[in-house]
Design a protein around this motif. Structure first.
Motif, PDB file in Angstrom:
ATOM      1  N   HIS A 172       0.822  -1.063  -0.126  1.00 39.24           N
ATOM      2  CA  HIS A 172      -0.219   0.167   0.154  1.00 39.24           C
ATOM      3  C   HIS A 172       0.957   1.317  -0.049  1.00 39.24           C
ATOM      4  O   HIS A 172       1.884   1.389   0.908  1.00 39.24           O
ATOM      5  N   GLN A 173       0.423   2.471  -0.989  1.00 36.00           N
ATOM      6  CA  GLN A 173       1.352   3.481  -0.751  1.00 36.00           C
ATOM      7  C   GLN A 173       1.073   4.162   0.478  1.00 36.00           C
ATOM      8  O   GLN A 173      -0.063   4.307   1.030  1.00 36.00           O
ATOM      9  N   GLY A 174       2.340   4.607   1.100  1.00 40.07           N
ATOM     10  CA  GLY A 174       2.203   5.365   2.371  1.00 40.07           C
ATOM     11  C   GLY A 174       2.612   4.299   3.475  1.00 40.07           C
ATOM     12  O   GLY A 174       2.837   4.842   4.548  1.00 40.07           O
ATOM     13  N   ALA A 175       2.468   2.961   3.365  1.00 38.53           N
ATOM     14  CA  ALA A 175       2.781   2.051   4.635  1.00 38.53           C
ATOM     15  C   ALA A 175       4.238   1.795   4.587  1.00 38.53           C
ATOM     16  O   ALA A 175       5.017   2.179   3.763  1.00 38.53           O
ATOM     17  N   VAL A 176       4.630   1.461   5.793  1.00 38.48           N
ATOM     18  CA  VAL A 176       6.160   1.448   6.054  1.00 38.48           C
ATOM     19  C   VAL A 176       6.177  -0.297   6.377  1.00 38.48           C
ATOM     20  O   VAL A 176       5.741  -0.869   7.151  1.00 38.48           O
ATOM     21  N   ALA A 177       7.245  -0.806   5.492  1.00 36.04           N
ATOM     22  CA  ALA A 177       7.523  -2.241   5.724  1.00 36.04           C
ATOM     23  C   ALA A 177       9.040  -2.292   5.054  1.00 36.04           C
ATOM     24  O   ALA A 177       9.556  -1.832   4.141  1.00 36.04           O
ATOM     25  N   HIS A 178      10.009  -3.026   5.841  1.00 38.93           N
ATOM     26  CA  HIS A 178      11.285  -3.159   5.373  1.00 38.93           C
ATOM     27  C   HIS A 178      11.324  -4.490   4.750  1.00 38.93           C
ATOM     28  O   HIS A 178      12.134  -5.144   5.081  1.00 38.93           O
ATOM     29  N   TRP A 179      10.759  -4.306   3.511  1.00 42.15           N
ATOM     30  CA  TRP A 179      10.922  -5.794   2.659  1.00 42.15           C
ATOM     31  C   TRP A 179      11.264  -5.585   1.393  1.00 42.15           C
ATOM     32  O   TRP A 179      10.900  -4.298   0.873  1.00 42.15           O
ATOM     33  N   LEU A 180      12.011  -6.233   0.809  1.00 41.35           N
ATOM     34  CA  LEU A 180      12.280  -6.238  -0.677  1.00 41.35           C
ATOM     35  C   LEU A 180      11.739  -7.498  -1.444  1.00 41.35           C
ATOM     36  O   LEU A 180      11.722  -8.579  -0.833  1.00 41.35           O
ATOM     37  N   TYR A 181      10.829  -7.388  -2.445  1.00 42.17           N
ATOM     38  CA  TYR A 181      10.431  -8.452  -3.038  1.00 42.17           C
ATOM     39  C   TYR A 181      11.142  -8.846  -4.343  1.00 42.17           C
ATOM     40  O   TYR A 181      11.297  -7.791  -5.162  1.00 42.17           O
ATOM     41  N   ILE A 182      11.474  -9.975  -4.709  1.00 44.45           N
ATOM     42  CA  ILE A 182      12.127 -10.481  -6.085  1.00 44.45           C
ATOM     43  C   ILE A 182      10.889 -11.259  -6.612  1.00 44.45           C
ATOM     44  O   ILE A 182      10.561 -12.309  -6.062  1.00 44.45           O
ATOM     45  N   MET A 183      10.532 -10.940  -7.537  1.00 44.47           N
ATOM     46  CA  MET A 183       9.526 -11.638  -8.365  1.00 44.47           C
ATOM     47  C   MET A 183      10.298 -13.006  -9.158  1.00 44.47           C
ATOM     48  O   MET A 183      10.983 -12.786 -10.064  1.00 44.47           O
ATOM     49  N   LEU A 184       9.572 -13.909  -9.081  1.00 44.48           N
ATOM     50  CA  LEU A 184      10.151 -15.272  -9.685  1.00 44.48           C
ATOM     51  C   LEU A 184       9.138 -15.563 -10.921  1.00 44.48           C
ATOM     52  O   LEU A 184       9.845 -15.723 -12.070  1.00 44.48           O
ATOM     53  N   ASN A 185       7.857 -15.371 -10.886  1.00 40.47           N
ATOM     54  CA  ASN A 185       7.048 -15.286 -11.906  1.00 40.47           C
ATOM     55  C   ASN A 185       5.643 -14.545 -11.855  1.00 40.47           C
ATOM     56  O   ASN A 185       5.619 -14.058 -10.587  1.00 40.47           O
ATOM     57  N   GLY A 186       5.041 -14.138 -12.968  1.00 38.12           N
ATOM     58  CA  GLY A 186       3.871 -13.464 -12.614  1.00 38.12           C
ATOM     59  C   GLY A 186       4.045 -11.937 -13.257  1.00 38.12           C
ATOM     60  O   GLY A 186       4.988 -11.588 -13.615  1.00 38.12           O
ATOM     61  N   GLU A 187       2.994 -11.279 -12.935  1.00 36.71           N
ATOM     62  CA  GLU A 187       2.884  -9.815 -13.305  1.00 36.71           C
ATOM     63  C   GLU A 187       2.438  -8.812 -12.020  1.00 36.71           C
ATOM     64  O   GLU A 187       1.377  -9.474 -11.650  1.00 36.71           O
ATOM     65  N   VAL A 188       2.935  -7.714 -11.928  1.00 39.10           N
ATOM     66  CA  VAL A 188       2.344  -6.740 -10.754  1.00 39.10           C
ATOM     67  C   VAL A 188       2.331  -5.507 -11.411  1.00 39.10           C
ATOM     68  O   VAL A 188       3.049  -5.078 -12.571  1.00 39.10           O
ATOM     69  N   GLU A 189       1.194  -4.813 -10.909  1.00 40.62           N
ATOM     70  CA  GLU A 189       1.084  -3.191 -11.367  1.00 40.62           C
ATOM     71  C   GLU A 189       1.327  -2.410 -10.167  1.00 40.62           C
ATOM     72  O   GLU A 189       1.180  -2.637  -9.042  1.00 40.62           O
ATOM     73  N   CYS A 204       6.857 -14.917  -5.300  1.00 39.62           N
ATOM     74  CA  CYS A 204       8.038 -13.803  -4.921  1.00 39.62           C
ATOM     75  C   CYS A 204       8.946 -14.549  -3.587  1.00 39.62           C
ATOM     76  O   CYS A 204       8.412 -15.492  -3.096  1.00 39.62           O
ATOM     77  N   LEU A 205      10.165 -14.026  -3.678  1.00 38.17           N
ATOM     78  CA  LEU A 205      10.905 -14.230  -2.750  1.00 38.17           C
ATOM     79  C   LEU A 205      11.224 -12.813  -1.903  1.00 38.17           C
ATOM     80  O   LEU A 205      11.361 -11.734  -2.530  1.00 38.17           O
ATOM     81  N   ARG A 206      11.034 -13.045  -0.405  1.00 41.98           N
ATOM     82  CA  ARG A 206      10.855 -11.970   0.125  1.00 41.98           C
ATOM     83  C   ARG A 206      12.289 -11.712   1.331  1.00 41.98           C
ATOM     84  O   ARG A 206      12.612 -12.555   1.785  1.00 41.98           O
ATOM     85  N   LEU A 207      12.847 -10.761   1.057  1.00 41.37           N
ATOM     86  CA  LEU A 207      14.255  -9.969   1.767  1.00 41.37           C
ATOM     87  C   LEU A 207      13.926  -9.153   2.914  1.00 41.37           C
ATOM     88  O   LEU A 207      13.429  -8.169   2.407  1.00 41.37           O
ATOM     89  N   ASP A 208      14.410  -9.557   4.064  1.00 43.33           N
ATOM     90  CA  ASP A 208      13.940  -8.379   5.150  1.00 43.33           C
ATOM     91  C   ASP A 208      15.272  -7.928   5.510  1.00 43.33           C
ATOM     92  O   ASP A 208      16.238  -8.143   4.968  1.00 43.33           O
ATOM     93  N   LYS A 209      15.120  -6.708   6.354  1.00 45.59           N
ATOM     94  CA  LYS A 209      16.021  -5.928   6.822  1.00 45.59           C
ATOM     95  C   LYS A 209      17.008  -6.724   7.491  1.00 45.59           C
ATOM     96  O   LYS A 209      18.417  -6.277   7.439  1.00 45.59           O
ATOM     97  N   GLU A 210      16.799  -7.447   8.404  1.00 47.85           N
ATOM     98  CA  GLU A 210      17.559  -8.186   9.386  1.00 47.85           C
ATOM     99  C   GLU A 210      18.458  -9.165   8.678  1.00 47.85           C
ATOM    100  O   GLU A 210      19.453  -9.317   8.970  1.00 47.85           O
ATOM    101  N   SER A 211      18.006  -9.626   7.410  1.00 43.72           N
ATOM    102  CA  SER A 211      19.148 -10.461   6.739  1.00 43.72           C
ATOM    103  C   SER A 211      20.023  -9.573   6.068  1.00 43.72           C
ATOM    104  O   SER A 211      20.925 -10.349   5.832  1.00 43.72           O
ATOM    105  N   PHE A 212      19.642  -8.321   5.597  1.00 44.46           N
ATOM    106  CA  PHE A 212      20.730  -7.526   4.965  1.00 44.46           C
ATOM    107  C   PHE A 212      21.809  -6.977   5.912  1.00 44.46           C
ATOM    108  O   PHE A 212      22.604  -6.279   5.604  1.00 44.46           O
TER     109      PHE A 212
END
Length: 543
Positions: free
Chosen positions: A415-432, A477-485
């Motif tokens: 959601h626009q304006g939400a705070v979340a410390h995640w990075l999404y890596i797309m394996l397949n599919g489409e997003v807008e 997707c594969l999700r990468l969190d702040k703690e992992s980085f």
């Protein structure tokens, strides 16, 4: 009761030229009134010479009806109603108005009609339920109804003929009416004829237990339209006679020259450790000695080896049930005795045995599987431009921390304006990727496919989401969190500068896709500014 002569005198007023019984008097051929007394249809019906015989007939009917009442309790209500109707009719005929008025004549005519119908009803019941059974003849119930209908029709024709009507015209008209009724009542007539056939050929009788499809029960009545069957669940099922005749049904427990008995099957399983002859002998001897209620003594119960399945022998006990209403209860009693007999001889019932092939996960198998998944994730990380500065060892560390995150079409991933410390890596599919504009509208700024990533600003700087991401299709997707980085950036602080350069380029590219007024109010941060945000967010000291 008055004598027969008194009855006639009360029924037939002799007035010359008057209307008698509701019918006009005859005219003389010369056109004048006939001066001779007119004979009414009631006097034709009961001539003077028959008065004593009528009295004797009524008395005989009453005596036979009393005998029917005593010997056939099921007919008592019908007998009492018919006798009451006949008694009331006789009272009206003998004690009714004697003034010869039209109303009085009509009352007496109705009484005569009711008396005749009551007597026909009584004699039909006495013939079919008293006299013929005494001769050891048991006609079907539907014949009584046919006899009653024919008697009533005949009585009506007699009355119409005595009233002066020509029956030939009635027969012609009734033939046409009968044809019309037969065409419009095909189903009803089919049920009537089917019910008559069922009883005449004795294919099924009242008291028989029948089974038709899933229905099983005892026949309690066969009438003109349907056959009534009482089930063991205390339900009465109405089956149209035509349906019963067209379909197939079984009569349970009916065997030529044998009493009413129905063979039942009770199944049980024993393992292969015991010889079948021993099991059969134990079970048969126990059942024959017990003489269980509901189990016929002849034929005797027997035990049969039916086959071999899944590590056990399959047996069946066959016995003949004498009370067809107690099938489940008797089956339970038989099972109880079988179980007790087997336990007394240390024979245990068996359950199915199955061979299940299992694969044991050993260390080598688990290591190979984890290595395969790890390689797949490392390849996904290498496609992320933001992580291009990481070496193979660092990519392996991150790959082990990734979390598989699926979405379905229509899911809002961010959601626009939400705070979340995640990075999404797309394996397949489409997003807008959508951005809400100041005027309240929203604009589609990008469509990302498999191999792309999003959410990098939230992961690297902790800023709120700049757009809303919606799954256009099913997305993996594969999700990468702040703690992992965190650990990687802490050991290699120079990565912040390389990553900031990539972030600046991506932000500038995305900003160019937005309207001009939006770009003026939201300028892209410079590379130095991004480096500073990354260091502050991850708690990295400047060097």
């Amino acid at each position: 009761m008055k004598s027969g002569r008194t009855v006639v005198s009360s029924l037939v007023p002799c007035r010359s030229g008057a209307a008698i019984g509701g019918f006009p008097s005859r005219l003389h051929r010369g056109g004048g009134m006939d001066t001779a007394p007119t004979v009414s249809w009631l006097e034709k019906l009961i001539p003077q010479a028959w008065h004593d015989s009528l009295t004797l007939f009524v008395a005989l009917t009453a005596a036979c009806a009393a005998l029917l009442y005593l010997l056939r309790p099921e007919t008592r209500k019908s007998t009492l109603r018919s006798l009451l109707a006949a008694a009331i009719a006789l009272v009206v005929i003998n004690l009714g108005p004697q003034d010869g008025q039209a109303v009085a004549e009509w009352v007496k005519q109705v009484a005569i009609i009711v008396l005749g119908l009551a007597l026909i009803r009584l004699w039909a019941m006495m013939l079919m339920r008293l006299f013929l059974p005494l001769l050891r003849l048991h006609p079907p119930r539907i014949l009584e109804d046919i006899l009653l209908v024919l008697g009533c029709v005949g009585w009506g024709l007699v009355l119409l003929r005595l009233a002066g009507l020509d029956l030939s015209h009635i027969v012609t008209t009734s033939a046409v009416i009968t044809g019309v009724l037969a065409f419009s009542m095909q189903d009803t007539l089919g049920n009537i004829l089917a019910g008559l056939s069922l009883q005449l050929d004795n294919s099924v009788e009242v008291g028989d237990w029948i089974k038709s499809g899933e229905l099983s029960g005892r026949v309690v009545e066969i009438n003109w339209r349907a056959t009534l069957v009482e089930t063991r669940n205390w339900e009465t099922v109405v089956i149209p006679n035509s349906q019963l005749m067209k379909g197939q049904f079984a009569i349970l427990g009916k065997h030529q020259g044998a009493p009413l008995q129905w063979r039942r099957w009770v199944w049980f399983n024993i393992n292969w450790d015991t010889l079948p002859n021993q099991i059969i002998s134990v079970v048969e001897r126990s059942l024959r000695e017990a003489q269980l209620p509901g189990v016929a003594l002849s034929p005797e119960p027997n035990c049969i080896l039916m086959g071999f399945e899944n590590g056990y022998s399959k047996y069946a006990v066959r016995y003949w049930l004498t009370d067809l209403a107690a099938d489940d209860l008797t089956d339970s009693v038989v099972r109880t005795h079988i179980d007790a007999a087997l336990r007394r001889h240390n024979l245990k019932m068996s359950s199915p045995h199955y061979n299940v092939l299992t694969i044991k996960d050993n260390e080598k198998y688990m290591e190979a599987r984890m290595k395969k998944h790890l390689e797949e994730r490392v390849q996904a990380l290498r496609k992320v431009e933001l992580l291009s500065s990481l070496n193979d060892e660092e990519l392996v560390v991150l790959a082990d921390q990734l979390k598989f995150t699926p979405f379905v079409t229509g899911d809002i991933i961010m959601h626009q304006g939400a705070v979340a410390h995640w990075l999404y890596i797309m394996l397949n599919g489409e997003v807008e990727v959508w951005v809400n504009l100041p005027d309240g509208s929203r604009k589609l700024v990008d469509v990302l496919e498999g191999g792309n990533f999003f959410g990098e600003m939230g992961l690297m700087t902790g800023e709120a989401r700049s757009g809303t991401v919606i799954a256009r299709s099913n997305v993996e997707c594969l999700r990468l969190d702040k703690e992992s980085f965190q650990s990687i950036l802490s050991s290699r602080k120079e990565l912040a500068e390389a990553i900031s350069s990539i972030l600046a380029e991506r932000l500038a590219e995305r900003t160019r896709k937005l309207p001009q007024d939006w770009q003026e109010g939201h300028g892209s941060p410079q590379r130095a500014e991004l480096v500073d945000k990354i260091r502050r967010f991850f708690g990295l000291a400047k060097h």
